[in-house]
Motif scaffolding. Sequence first.
Motif, PDB file in Angstrom:
ATOM      1  N   HIS A  27      -7.686   5.671  16.454  1.00  0.00           N
ATOM      2  CA  HIS A  27      -7.498   4.338  17.037  1.00  0.00           C
ATOM      3  C   HIS A  27      -7.521   4.390  18.555  1.00  0.00           C
ATOM      4  O   HIS A  27      -7.992   3.452  19.212  1.00  0.00           O
ATOM      5  CB  HIS A  27      -6.183   3.719  16.530  1.00  0.00           C
ATOM      6  CG  HIS A  27      -6.177   3.482  15.054  1.00  0.00           C
ATOM      7  ND1 HIS A  27      -5.048   3.588  14.280  1.00  0.00           N
ATOM      8  CD2 HIS A  27      -7.176   3.160  14.193  1.00  0.00           C
ATOM      9  CE1 HIS A  27      -5.346   3.344  13.021  1.00  0.00           C
ATOM     10  NE2 HIS A  27      -6.633   3.085  12.932  1.00  0.00           N
ATOM     11  N   GLN A  28      -7.016   5.477  19.129  1.00  0.00           N
ATOM     12  CA  GLN A  28      -7.107   5.638  20.578  1.00  0.00           C
ATOM     13  C   GLN A  28      -8.584   5.667  20.999  1.00  0.00           C
ATOM     14  O   GLN A  28      -8.978   5.020  21.965  1.00  0.00           O
ATOM     15  CB  GLN A  28      -6.426   6.940  21.020  1.00  0.00           C
ATOM     16  CG  GLN A  28      -4.922   6.970  20.813  1.00  0.00           C
ATOM     17  CD  GLN A  28      -4.355   8.367  20.956  1.00  0.00           C
ATOM     18  OE1 GLN A  28      -4.830   9.177  21.737  1.00  0.00           O
ATOM     19  NE2 GLN A  28      -3.311   8.667  20.171  1.00  0.00           N
ATOM     20  N   ARG A  29      -9.378   6.440  20.270  1.00  0.00           N
ATOM     21  CA  ARG A  29     -10.800   6.521  20.609  1.00  0.00           C
ATOM     22  C   ARG A  29     -11.450   5.160  20.494  1.00  0.00           C
ATOM     23  O   ARG A  29     -12.281   4.775  21.332  1.00  0.00           O
ATOM     24  CB  ARG A  29     -11.499   7.538  19.700  1.00  0.00           C
ATOM     25  CG  ARG A  29     -11.169   8.983  20.028  1.00  0.00           C
ATOM     26  CD  ARG A  29     -12.068   9.951  19.257  1.00  0.00           C
ATOM     27  NE  ARG A  29     -11.733  10.016  17.847  1.00  0.00           N
ATOM     28  CZ  ARG A  29     -10.857  10.864  17.314  1.00  0.00           C
ATOM     29  NH1 ARG A  29     -10.207  11.727  18.085  1.00  0.00           N
ATOM     30  NH2 ARG A  29     -10.629  10.872  16.011  1.00  0.00           N
ATOM     31  N   ARG A  45      -8.611  -2.289  13.697  1.00  0.00           N
ATOM     32  CA  ARG A  45      -8.167  -2.305  12.308  1.00  0.00           C
ATOM     33  C   ARG A  45      -7.177  -1.179  12.020  1.00  0.00           C
ATOM     34  O   ARG A  45      -7.392  -0.030  12.419  1.00  0.00           O
ATOM     35  CB  ARG A  45      -9.390  -2.187  11.408  1.00  0.00           C
ATOM     36  CG  ARG A  45      -9.129  -2.545   9.982  1.00  0.00           C
ATOM     37  CD  ARG A  45     -10.432  -2.778   9.215  1.00  0.00           C
ATOM     38  NE  ARG A  45     -10.156  -2.914   7.805  1.00  0.00           N
ATOM     39  CZ  ARG A  45      -9.689  -4.010   7.230  1.00  0.00           C
ATOM     40  NH1 ARG A  45      -9.466  -5.080   7.953  1.00  0.00           N
ATOM     41  NH2 ARG A  45      -9.453  -4.052   5.940  1.00  0.00           N
ATOM     42  N   ASP A  46      -6.095  -1.527  11.364  1.00  0.00           N
ATOM     43  CA  ASP A  46      -5.067  -0.584  10.904  1.00  0.00           C
ATOM     44  C   ASP A  46      -4.228   0.027  12.022  1.00  0.00           C
ATOM     45  O   ASP A  46      -3.293   0.780  11.736  1.00  0.00           O
ATOM     46  CB  ASP A  46      -5.675   0.580  10.083  1.00  0.00           C
ATOM     47  CG  ASP A  46      -6.374   0.109   8.826  1.00  0.00           C
ATOM     48  OD1 ASP A  46      -7.454   0.660   8.524  1.00  0.00           O
ATOM     49  OD2 ASP A  46      -5.860  -0.814   8.174  1.00  0.00           O
ATOM     50  N   ASP A  85      -0.958   5.242  17.580  1.00  0.00           N
ATOM     51  CA  ASP A  85      -0.405   6.548  17.262  1.00  0.00           C
ATOM     52  C   ASP A  85      -1.323   7.422  16.424  1.00  0.00           C
ATOM     53  O   ASP A  85      -0.912   8.482  15.963  1.00  0.00           O
ATOM     54  CB  ASP A  85       0.959   6.387  16.566  1.00  0.00           C
ATOM     55  CG  ASP A  85       2.052   5.975  17.554  1.00  0.00           C
ATOM     56  OD1 ASP A  85       3.120   5.517  17.103  1.00  0.00           O
ATOM     57  OD2 ASP A  85       1.834   6.115  18.769  1.00  0.00           O
ATOM     58  N   LEU A  86      -2.536   6.984  16.156  1.00  0.00           N
ATOM     59  CA  LEU A  86      -3.533   7.862  15.553  1.00  0.00           C
ATOM     60  C   LEU A  86      -4.663   8.031  16.554  1.00  0.00           C
ATOM     61  O   LEU A  86      -5.091   7.068  17.206  1.00  0.00           O
ATOM     62  CB  LEU A  86      -4.083   7.265  14.253  1.00  0.00           C
ATOM     63  CG  LEU A  86      -3.109   7.121  13.072  1.00  0.00           C
ATOM     64  CD1 LEU A  86      -3.859   6.636  11.832  1.00  0.00           C
ATOM     65  CD2 LEU A  86      -2.388   8.428  12.768  1.00  0.00           C
ATOM     66  N   CYS A  87      -5.169   9.269  16.652  1.00  0.00           N
ATOM     67  CA  CYS A  87      -6.212   9.550  17.645  1.00  0.00           C
ATOM     68  C   CYS A  87      -7.458   8.698  17.421  1.00  0.00           C
ATOM     69  O   CYS A  87      -8.126   8.290  18.383  1.00  0.00           O
ATOM     70  CB  CYS A  87      -6.582  11.039  17.606  1.00  0.00           C
ATOM     71  SG  CYS A  87      -5.268  12.117  18.225  1.00  0.00           S
ATOM     72  N   ASP A 106      -1.536   0.593  15.180  1.00  0.00           N
ATOM     73  CA  ASP A 106      -0.187   0.113  15.497  1.00  0.00           C
ATOM     74  C   ASP A 106      -0.083  -0.179  16.993  1.00  0.00           C
ATOM     75  O   ASP A 106      -1.064  -0.079  17.717  1.00  0.00           O
ATOM     76  CB  ASP A 106       0.882   1.118  15.048  1.00  0.00           C
ATOM     77  CG  ASP A 106       0.754   2.468  15.737  1.00  0.00           C
ATOM     78  OD1 ASP A 106       1.442   3.419  15.319  1.00  0.00           O
ATOM     79  OD2 ASP A 106      -0.026   2.588  16.704  1.00  0.00           O
ATOM     80  N   ARG A 131      -1.725  -4.079  13.047  1.00  0.00           N
ATOM     81  CA  ARG A 131      -0.335  -4.024  12.610  1.00  0.00           C
ATOM     82  C   ARG A 131       0.619  -4.615  13.633  1.00  0.00           C
ATOM     83  O   ARG A 131       1.818  -4.610  13.449  1.00  0.00           O
ATOM     84  CB  ARG A 131       0.088  -2.567  12.390  1.00  0.00           C
ATOM     85  CG  ARG A 131      -0.602  -1.939  11.242  1.00  0.00           C
ATOM     86  CD  ARG A 131      -0.452  -0.417  11.294  1.00  0.00           C
ATOM     87  NE  ARG A 131      -0.887   0.108  10.025  1.00  0.00           N
ATOM     88  CZ  ARG A 131      -0.101   0.669   9.124  1.00  0.00           C
ATOM     89  NH1 ARG A 131       1.174   0.848   9.390  1.00  0.00           N
ATOM     90  NH2 ARG A 131      -0.562   1.073   7.970  1.00  0.00           N
ATOM     91  N   LEU A 146       0.816  -1.216   0.000  1.00  0.00           N
ATOM     92  CA  LEU A 146       0.000   0.000   0.000  1.00  0.00           C
ATOM     93  C   LEU A 146       0.851   1.268   0.000  1.00  0.00           C
ATOM     94  O   LEU A 146       0.373   2.351  -0.289  1.00  0.00           O
ATOM     95  CB  LEU A 146      -0.890   0.052   1.248  1.00  0.00           C
ATOM     96  CG  LEU A 146      -2.020  -0.950   1.343  1.00  0.00           C
ATOM     97  CD1 LEU A 146      -2.736  -0.788   2.685  1.00  0.00           C
ATOM     98  CD2 LEU A 146      -3.010  -0.768   0.212  1.00  0.00           C
ATOM     99  N   ASP A 147       2.098   1.104   0.368  1.00  0.00           N
ATOM    100  CA  ASP A 147       2.926   2.288   0.601  1.00  0.00           C
ATOM    101  C   ASP A 147       3.725   2.622  -0.661  1.00  0.00           C
ATOM    102  O   ASP A 147       4.601   1.840  -1.055  1.00  0.00           O
ATOM    103  CB  ASP A 147       3.865   2.019   1.792  1.00  0.00           C
ATOM    104  CG  ASP A 147       4.650   3.244   2.203  1.00  0.00           C
ATOM    105  OD1 ASP A 147       5.268   3.202   3.272  1.00  0.00           O
ATOM    106  OD2 ASP A 147       4.660   4.247   1.443  1.00  0.00           O
ATOM    107  N   PRO A 148       3.455   3.749  -1.298  1.00  0.00           N
ATOM    108  CA  PRO A 148       4.186   4.094  -2.528  1.00  0.00           C
ATOM    109  C   PRO A 148       5.698   4.138  -2.319  1.00  0.00           C
ATOM    110  O   PRO A 148       6.474   3.845  -3.237  1.00  0.00           O
ATOM    111  CB  PRO A 148       3.662   5.488  -2.885  1.00  0.00           C
ATOM    112  CG  PRO A 148       2.441   5.692  -2.096  1.00  0.00           C
ATOM    113  CD  PRO A 148       2.484   4.779  -0.919  1.00  0.00           C
ATOM    114  N   ARG A 149       6.107   4.457  -1.092  1.00  0.00           N
ATOM    115  CA  ARG A 149       7.540   4.554  -0.843  1.00  0.00           C
ATOM    116  C   ARG A 149       8.201   3.182  -0.972  1.00  0.00           C
ATOM    117  O   ARG A 149       9.366   3.075  -1.346  1.00  0.00           O
ATOM    118  CB  ARG A 149       7.800   5.139   0.542  1.00  0.00           C
ATOM    119  CG  ARG A 149       7.323   6.582   0.665  1.00  0.00           C
ATOM    120  CD  ARG A 149       7.418   7.081   2.076  1.00  0.00           C
ATOM    121  NE  ARG A 149       6.627   6.254   2.968  1.00  0.00           N
ATOM    122  CZ  ARG A 149       6.587   6.427   4.278  1.00  0.00           C
ATOM    123  NH1 ARG A 149       7.300   7.392   4.835  1.00  0.00           N
ATOM    124  NH2 ARG A 149       5.861   5.644   5.043  1.00  0.00           N
TER     125      ARG A 149
END
Lengths: 266, 312
Positions: free
Chosen positions: B271-273, B260-261, B267-269, B263, B231, B164-167
């Motif tokens: 997901h914390q919620r 889902r998704d 580290d995303l708000c 880590d 993850r 999924l990651d273009p990098r």
Amino acid sequence: MSLEVEPFFFGGPDQPLFGCYHPPRPVAPRRLPLLLCHPLGYEYVPSHRCFQQLATRLARGGFPVLRFDYFATGDSAGDEAEGRIARWLADIDTAIDVLLRRTRARQIGLVGLRGGATLAWIAAARRSEVTSHALWDPIVNGRDHLAELIAFQESTLLQYPKSYRRPHGERHDDIRGCEFPEDLEREYQAMDMLSVSPRSRERALLIVSAAEEAEPLRKHLESNLPGRLTFQHQPGPQIWSADPTKKMVPAEILDSIVTWHSQAAT
Amino acid sequence: MNEVLFPFPRSNHIVGVLTRPDSAAQRVDPPAVVLVNAGFVHRVGPNRIHVKLARRLAALGFPVLRFDFSGIGDSRSRRDDVPFDQQSIVEIEEALDQMSAAGLAQRFLLAGICSGATNSLRVARHDRRVVGAALINGVWKLGLDSSEIKQLHSARYYRRLAVLDPRSWIRVMTGRSNYRVILRTAARSLASRYRRHKPQPVQERSENSELSDFRAVVESGAHLLLVCSERDRSHTVLTAMAGPLAELRATDRFRSEVIRDADHTFDLCCHQREVIDLLCGWAESVADSPPVSPIANVAEAKGSQTLTLGAP
């Protein structure tokens, strides 16, 4: 409670702030009380252990130390979305008052890391009691720092499905796991250490990991504090952005801060 | 906000903060919640998640304690002879003792991320005051060895995330990828798929302590919630060991959920919620559940079942 640290809540009863006072090892004469100002946002957690150890070392050196959590951070009252720079500057004022009262001192020194150093610098401009600053890798310009944060967030979101990414031009309300309301973003953009000048009798220690980036600040401090600035370039791990489970403590930098304060006290 | 320092008279070097329940939240005899340090992160938790969770639970009527183990955060190191590997257990149990003595609760829920999950499980395994444990992104092995886990997780990473990651693609096309690791992972993944299609005798993995502990907690009458971020390695392990966990899932006291998704440290708000909502709902369901008798044997609750190796 152990005499090495005395946790307590202070400030208004409806919005208390959490602090830890480190009583000094008895020395004569009593030394300058020091207020430690934590980094902001996501940088707070990885830096916590280092700050706790810095406070302990300073206290063992004879300095009364208070470190505390700003409103809406750490154990202090407030939801993350309520955090504002104006409020945090007021919290530094409150913490200064608390520490001066507790130690019955008339002067105080501020020690800050990253955004904490920036806030300490700005807050000190309106407090004549502040006579020294130890600034460790301060955020010189809020607008530039905000751009870095946004770039990092966008880079992070590339690892997630497209639905997580923001359309071009739309602002991020979550930066590195911290809520980032629009008001706070505006305050960051207005934050600039170079627009604040110290009083000439203050002394400052500036420790930076990247000398070139700090050059404008170094010149600003030197011109305003001739002969009263100590500049140290100490390349090393950026503990504030490290994996929070690693909890690194750069001993040399902590020793430099303690030594600088001790030399001024003698 | 109603938070106070929580005293530990026997270990007065430990710093803890008690979030008292809102007076408006009427809950009769709720269990108290103890949030356990995640690794070396102090009591506020990664991304301040313990603070956010504590205040949400208190709004629902639960008293919540977060504190620092000796040597972490604001708590200094112990100066007695309690063995290092026992310190966490001793200190969680002291927290339960103190909360009982203070009249806050006689039943407890434990919750922890990473090593906090491991320590919560260790206490729940033996302490009958613990009526539930939420184990988040624990460092589980469940009988798999480290190299197996690493290989399975790498395969998941490349199949699901790297593509999924273009990098990642830019690195592949510009010669900056670790081609050896990519080829080795692909080869092992193909080999394991081939082995799964070949008939092979069904074997039971040798009993491992983590699975035993899960069973023991559930058999004692307590509730167990396993949460893993998609993850995180814990998700890889729990997926691979879906078979041995099936009989636990058949009970109404064991639940596993995937964020889902997310880590390891949310580290995303968003997901914390999500994890906070999940834990609050679970705590309410445990608090509202009638007390039940311990199950003599989890297998009896389901009926005997041959254990099989799960597919990644």
